[in-house]
Write a protein that holds these residues in place. Sequence first.
Motif, PDB file in Angstrom:
ATOM      1  N   ARG A 140      15.503  42.384  60.224  1.00  0.00           N
ATOM      2  CA  ARG A 140      15.196  42.965  58.907  1.00  0.00           C
ATOM      3  C   ARG A 140      15.263  41.946  57.779  1.00  0.00           C
ATOM      4  N   GLU A 142      14.456  38.971  55.411  1.00  0.00           N
ATOM      5  CA  GLU A 142      13.199  38.326  55.073  1.00  0.00           C
ATOM      6  C   GLU A 142      13.493  36.934  54.546  1.00  0.00           C
ATOM      7  N   ASP A 146       8.617  34.123  55.923  1.00  0.00           N
ATOM      8  CA  ASP A 146       8.110  35.438  56.305  1.00  0.00           C
ATOM      9  C   ASP A 146       7.203  36.064  55.247  1.00  0.00           C
ATOM     10  N   VAL A 147       7.249  35.553  54.037  1.00  0.00           N
ATOM     11  CA  VAL A 147       6.486  36.150  52.946  1.00  0.00           C
ATOM     12  C   VAL A 147       5.003  35.839  53.132  1.00  0.00           C
TER      13      VAL A 147
END
Length: 163
Positions: A140, A142, A146-147
């Motif tokens: 979960r 971030e 990961d963006v």
Amino acid sequence: MPMLIAEELEVDLNRIQIEHAPPDDKLYANRLIGFQMTGGSTSVRAFWEPLRRAGATARSMLVSAAAETWKVDAITCRAESGQITHAPTGRKLAYGALVDKAATLPVPVPDRVALKDPKNFKLIGTPARRLDTPDKVNGRAEFGIDVKDPRYEDCDRCRLSRV
């Protein structure tokens, strides 16, 4: 980092909820690095005092709110385990009962708020679970990598760099 706030605020570590700061170097820069990031084992060195002062400031405001509620001198009140106690009478108020009143009080100058003496630490220096570990383990969390910016989804060069 949450332990620093919890220690000064006089709450259990599990009462602290982590929320990442929005991007803003002016407000959240790591003073040892010069911009908003962590690394090089700088987090505790850079944020030891600011986070403790944040917790101590909140505690001070809650103590003041209780003292005003009871019409007593704040020096006769103490914070412990998420509540304020008036020592002479034994009266107690939970932080939740004081938060609205505390929010209306002037925020003390951070440098003038007393920090706890290290000999009185209950949390700092003890083993504790990291609050961010579950999100990192279950996926979960971030991270910057990961963006995905939708403006670049059709860019061949950007897509290749993700392979």
